[in-house]
Structures are given as structure tokens and as C-alpha cells.
Design a protein around this motif. Sequence first.
Motif, short mmCIF file in Angstrom:
data_model
loop_
_atom_site.label_atom_id
_atom_site.label_comp_id
_atom_site.label_asym_id
_atom_site.label_seq_id
_atom_site.Cartn_x
_atom_site.Cartn_y
_atom_site.Cartn_z
N TYR A 163 0.81 -1.22 0.00
CA TYR A 163 0.00 0.00 0.00
C TYR A 163 0.85 1.27 0.00
N GLU A 164 2.06 1.23 0.56
CA GLU A 164 2.89 2.44 0.64
C GLU A 164 3.26 2.93 -0.76
N PHE A 165 3.46 1.98 -1.70
CA PHE A 165 3.74 2.34 -3.08
C PHE A 165 2.55 3.09 -3.68
N THR A 166 1.36 2.52 -3.49
CA THR A 166 0.14 3.14 -4.03
C THR A 166 -0.07 4.53 -3.44
N PHE A 167 0.09 4.63 -2.12
CA PHE A 167 -0.12 5.91 -1.44
C PHE A 167 0.82 6.98 -1.97
N LEU A 168 2.11 6.67 -2.07
CA LEU A 168 3.10 7.66 -2.50
C LEU A 168 2.87 8.10 -3.94
N GLN A 169 2.54 7.14 -4.82
CA GLN A 169 2.34 7.51 -6.23
C GLN A 169 1.09 8.35 -6.42
N VAL A 170 0.02 8.02 -5.71
CA VAL A 170 -1.21 8.83 -5.81
C VAL A 170 -0.95 10.23 -5.26
N LEU A 171 -0.27 10.30 -4.11
CA LEU A 171 0.05 11.60 -3.49
C LEU A 171 0.87 12.46 -4.44
N ALA A 172 1.92 11.89 -5.03
CA ALA A 172 2.78 12.65 -5.94
C ALA A 172 1.99 13.10 -7.18
N GLY A 173 1.09 12.24 -7.66
CA GLY A 173 0.27 12.60 -8.82
C GLY A 173 -0.66 13.77 -8.53
N ILE A 174 -1.24 13.79 -7.33
CA ILE A 174 -2.11 14.91 -6.93
C ILE A 174 -1.31 16.20 -6.90
N VAL A 175 -0.10 16.15 -6.34
CA VAL A 175 0.76 17.33 -6.30
C VAL A 175 1.11 17.80 -7.71
N ALA A 176 1.39 16.84 -8.61
CA ALA A 176 1.73 17.19 -10.00
C ALA A 176 0.56 17.91 -10.68
N VAL A 177 -0.67 17.47 -10.39
CA VAL A 177 -1.85 18.11 -10.99
C VAL A 177 -2.06 19.49 -10.38
N LEU A 178 -1.95 19.59 -9.04
CA LEU A 178 -2.16 20.87 -8.36
C LEU A 178 -1.09 21.89 -8.74
N ALA A 179 0.10 21.42 -9.11
CA ALA A 179 1.18 22.35 -9.49
C ALA A 179 0.84 23.12 -10.76
N ASN A 180 -0.13 22.61 -11.53
CA ASN A 180 -0.60 23.30 -12.73
C ASN A 180 0.58 23.70 -13.63
N ILE A 181 1.36 22.70 -14.01
CA ILE A 181 2.60 22.93 -14.76
C ILE A 181 2.32 23.55 -16.12
N ASP A 182 3.08 24.58 -16.42
CA ASP A 182 3.00 25.26 -17.72
C ASP A 182 4.38 25.18 -18.36
N ILE A 183 4.47 24.49 -19.51
CA ILE A 183 5.79 24.29 -20.12
C ILE A 183 6.36 25.59 -20.69
N ARG A 184 5.55 26.64 -20.76
CA ARG A 184 6.09 27.94 -21.20
C ARG A 184 6.89 28.61 -20.10
N ASP A 185 6.62 28.22 -18.86
CA ASP A 185 7.29 28.81 -17.71
C ASP A 185 8.26 27.77 -17.13
N THR A 186 9.53 27.82 -17.56
CA THR A 186 10.50 26.79 -17.15
C THR A 186 10.78 26.83 -15.66
N SER A 187 10.84 28.02 -15.07
CA SER A 187 11.09 28.10 -13.63
C SER A 187 9.97 27.45 -12.84
N ARG A 188 8.75 27.67 -13.29
CA ARG A 188 7.60 27.04 -12.63
C ARG A 188 7.65 25.53 -12.80
N PHE A 189 8.10 25.10 -13.96
CA PHE A 189 8.21 23.66 -14.23
C PHE A 189 9.20 23.01 -13.27
N PHE A 190 10.36 23.64 -13.08
CA PHE A 190 11.38 23.07 -12.19
C PHE A 190 10.96 23.14 -10.73
#
Length: 696
Positions: free
Chosen positions: A373-400
Motif C-alpha cells: 500500500y505504501e507504493f500506491t499511497f506515495l504515487q497517488v500523493l505525488a500525482g495529486i501534487v503534480a496536478v495541483l502544481a498546474n505545470i505550464d511548459i512555457r514557464d521553465t522556472s515554474r516547471f522546475f
Amino acid sequence: MSNFLTKTVQALPGLTKYGMVLLVIAFISFLFPNNAKFKYEFDKGQTWRYADLIAPFDYAIKKTQEEMENELQEVEQGFSPYYTVDLGRAIERKRTFDKLFQDQLEIAGNEQQFVDVLRNSRPYTNYSHAFIDRIYAQGVIDLAPEHQDKGKDFVINVIRGNTKTLKTLQSLYTPQKIQSWLTDSLFNSRLREAEFLIPILRDLFLPNMSYSDSLSNKFRTEEISGLSSSRGMVRKGELIVTSGGVVTDEIYQNLLSFKEQYEREVSDKKSHLGVFLGYFLLTSLIIGVFLLYLQYHAREVFNHFRQLIFMFLWLVVYSYFVYVLEVNSLLSVYIIPFCIVPIVIRIFYDERLALFAHIVVVLIASFLCSLGYEFTFLQVLAGIVAVLANIDIRDTSRFFFSMIYIFLAYALGYLGLSLIQDGSLASVDWSIYRWIFINVFLTLLAYPLIPLLERLFGFVSTTKLVELSDMTRPLLRELSIKAPGTLQHSLQVANLAEAAASRIGANTLLVKVAALYHDVGKMINPLYFIENQSGVNPHNEIDDLDSARIIINHVSEGVQLARKHGLPELLINFIKTHHGTTRTEYFYRNYQKLHTDIEVDETQFRYPGPRPRSKEETILMIADSLEAASKSLKDPSEKDINDLVEKIVEGKIAQGQLELSRLSFHELEACKREFKKLLKSIYHVRIEYPEEEKPS
């Protein structure tokens, strides 16, 4: 028969789609292990959440890895290496001695030295032979480099013929040790001229004992293989753990041993086909739910085969990655950059679809992964953060910076899980952070992947939209030359649409770029559109039906121009839908007045459509109509503008143009308020104050 063939041909796209989904399910199912899966989840320090667990069979309690390593270390430390004896070395050295003795005796005779030796040499040779035999009987060792630092009490196994004896290094000779006490030994020999033998015997002794790597490895392996991997037995019917009890270190090792034996016992007794069907069913369930989500909430994906392949490709690729790492065990599964999935899908679609797809990928990967379960928990958590980060490839600093957030999510999540399990920082497996760092580093591959996937699957990224918004692009430059009035109209529509899209959180860049291109078809006959006219109206010279045909054709001609210049299909959809299926009302009514004697075919005056479906397409349709209609207002008041916006929107609703739109009524009201606000600022409408409140 022809009707059956027609229906079959019409059903082919759907059959291909579901056939592809079935292949994906089958492929993933074959990656799963064919043994039964243990049905309990447990970890150190946690409470046993199930009923009392009774041993259903006898099994051995496996030793921990630490115990096995300690025992192995004890074997290594206590192991005595093997040295073999060259039995012919003493004979060979005595022969060498005899030759050297005769040579030395001849020299002594010439120089009239060592009279006693010349007179009677036998006692000297007899003593030397006995001395050599005694030394080699004890043993002259050639110590291996790895044993050089061993103490004098270090024990070795000496193989002499078929016998094996244990000896310490102290009891053995080395060439250096022989030289150090040779003189004392000779002068205690009672030989009158013992010094005669010193130069002969000093360098005579060569080792007769050498290290045997093959024998040592053989017997070391036998000792290691003789180590027991278990420490006790649990008999059938014995209690393993009680319900609600704490999983101590001892119980944890007991459960691990039970799990290993259980999976082996059940796998031997149960059908591999049954296990496969179980995994096939679960995979079908997860993918089936995903397919339903696409059908009801992402129809543009569900209805386009290429986009559907794009979605299911993630499932296949990541399932295979997990399978390879689980089989080889060379790398940790934590190295796989799962967050690429939500980042890339978020760029091309929306947050909900990105998160849903990520969860589906992680759920399937969890079945293949042994980390629990720890694998599932960590991957789901990281995915939520990736979505909330609202990454814009035009903004490289924001991407990093987003990569830093993802790393922190992994790092803190893993630390929290470790503390729950072990309760101490000392017990945390810090090596996992190395894999997490590589994982986040590999997530940077999302950046170059986006343009590649854009080309392969025909997507439109923000980078592509920015490129297309450049006013020096050939199609826009041609529009500015051939139909400058249309370009100005398009710019005004873009401003209106962008503001409304921003108000409701729609894709502002997409609707802005679409507005720039939505009327490119007017370049074919620019003077037939009022914004490009300068006093002369060519519609006065032709029939209303022909006028309607020219006006309507700007949609199909725009589509042709867009495809000729390589515009993405996503933008072409805006060209098709910006008039929906409305009528060219002015020419339709004029034609009716002039042809009262016939029934007018209104389809000849209606745009081909389709009607707008997305929020952005709907906003563009309304903004286009508003911008065109507002040109008829002369010095409008606030009420005039409010009435115009309400009239245009109500007209679209009455004509059924918004029936397929995803724009909610709440969002439509927000767009109307934004349109009114912007039009007022364009026409510099002042707020009418009551008489007593007018500013002086």
C-alpha cells in the motif's frame, strides 16, 4: 444483405476501439504473476486488523536478513583457508643442496679453507639433509596476500596427501623466518666448521605450502550452504497473531514466513488459470471504469481512436516498466517516473482527466508491484501534487519548482510511512531517497515528450498555441492584407472571448488563438463581408440565395485554408462551430419577402455546423455574434449593451445552439457579465448617476 454490410461497416470503428481495449487488458493480465496473492496486509508496529490467524499447515520460521548476514559473517571470520603441501619439495631441495655443496667444497679446496669439511664432508651433508627434512616436515608456507595481516594464532587447513591437519601460522616456517635463526641453529650443531653451510642453506628454502583457492572456495561454500535459513517451526493449529494485537518484530518475521509458505502451497494446489482470470477480471474492472469515465466525461477522447490509443498507451508502458523491474530486481520500482502521466495529460486535457488517468495507471501498477500500500499511497500523493502544481511548459522556472514539490511529496510521504512502521529515524531506509531523486529527475522527460507526443497524436500544446498566435504567421499575414477589417474583427473577438474564458477558468490561450483564425475563410471573398467594405456593397448586385451561399461558404473555405496551412484539428473545430447551425437571417427573410409564392428551403440559408461542444467553442460563438452586433450600436448606453448581450445569448439558446455545450448556466451568466463589462469599456459607457449624486 446490403443493409447488413452497411451496418457492419458503420460498426467497425467501435469494434476496433473495443478490440484495442481488450488487447490492452489481455497484455497487462499476462504480466501479472501466476501465483496466488497473499490476502493480508501487515507491517511492523501496526495493529493486526483481521481475525485471529491460525496456522493452516506446518511451516518453518525464516531467519531475518540480518541474522543470515551475521551467521555468514561468523562463517567468514571462523573459516580456516586451505593450503596444499608439495611433497616433492624436500627431495628437490636436497638435490639442489648436494650440487651447491660440491661447488662450495671445490672452491674451499682451491683456497685451502675449511680443512675439516674437506677431510670429512659426510657429517656436514648428513646434518644438512636432516635439517632440510625437519624444516619441510614442519612446513614452509607461501602466505597468500589476504592472510598477510593475520596474527600468529591464525589457523589454516594443511592438506598433505590425503590427510588434513590444522596448524597455526606460528608453527610454520617462512623463508624469512628460516634465515633469521639459521645461524644460531648451525652453531649449535657441534659441527666444527658449521659456517661453511650458511651460504648454501641461507637461500635454499622455497615454500612447500601454497594457498588453494579452489579448495578454500569449495569448503567455504559447503559451510555456507550448511547454514539453516530457519529458526524454529510453527505447527498446524498454532496461533500466529491475535486480532487487534501489535505486529512485533518476532510476529512480523513469523508472518513473512507464513506468507512465503502460503503462496507456495496455494500456488501448487490452485489453478494458474484461476489466478490469471482473477487478475484479468480486476484489470477489466479498472479499465472498464476508465472507459466509462472517458465516455461520459471526456467524449473527445472516447470518440477519437488516436486519442484513445494515447490514453491506453500509458497503461501498457507503465505496467511493462513495473513488470521488468519486479522480475529483474536490479532497480527499485520507485525509480519509475509515474508523475509524467498527469503532467503530460494535464497539458493536453484538463486536471480531472489527468488525475483519473494517473490513478488508473497506479492501481494497475500496484497489482504488479510487491511494495504494497505504501507504493500506491506515495504515487497517488505525488500525482495529486503534480496536478495541483498546474505545470505550464512555457514557464521553465515554474516547471522546475514543480519538480521540487513532487520530490517533497515523495520524501515527506515516505518519511511519514517509515515513522509509522518503525517509530524511529534510525530505522528509515534512506537509500530509497536515491531512487526517489532519480524518479523526479526522470520526470523532467515530460518536457521533451510533450512536443513529440504532440506530433504523434495531433495534440495542441500551449507552446504550439503561442507559435500560432504570432501575427507574422503566413495565414494571419495574408488575412491582414486581403481582409484587414476581418482581422480587426477577429482581434476584438479574441479579446472578448479571452476575458470570458478567464472568468470561468476555461482555456484562455486556446480560445484567443481560435478567435484569430475563426474567420480566415473570408479572405476568399473579403468584400462580401461588411467589415471589409468601403461604401460599396456587392450583395446589392446578386440574389439573396447567392449572398447566403457566399457568406455560409466562408466556414468551409476557412476549413480548407486552415488544413492547407497545417492548423491543428482542434482549431479547425472552432472554424466549423463558430456559427453552429444558425441561419443567415437577413438574407433568409429578404428571400422570403421576394418569394412569397414558394416554400423557401431554409437549409440553403443555414450554416452546416456542427454546434459548439466545448466551453471554449461556445464562448467564441457568442463573442463573435456580440462583436458583430455591437457594431450596429450608435453611442450605446449601459442598458443598450446589457440588452444586446441578453438578446444574443437568448437567441442562441432559443435556436438550440448551446444544447451540446458543456458550459453550465452558472458559467454562462459569468460570461455574460464579463461581455457586458468589456463592451462597456470599449464603447466608453459612463455610469448614469442620480441627479443629486452626479459629480461636480
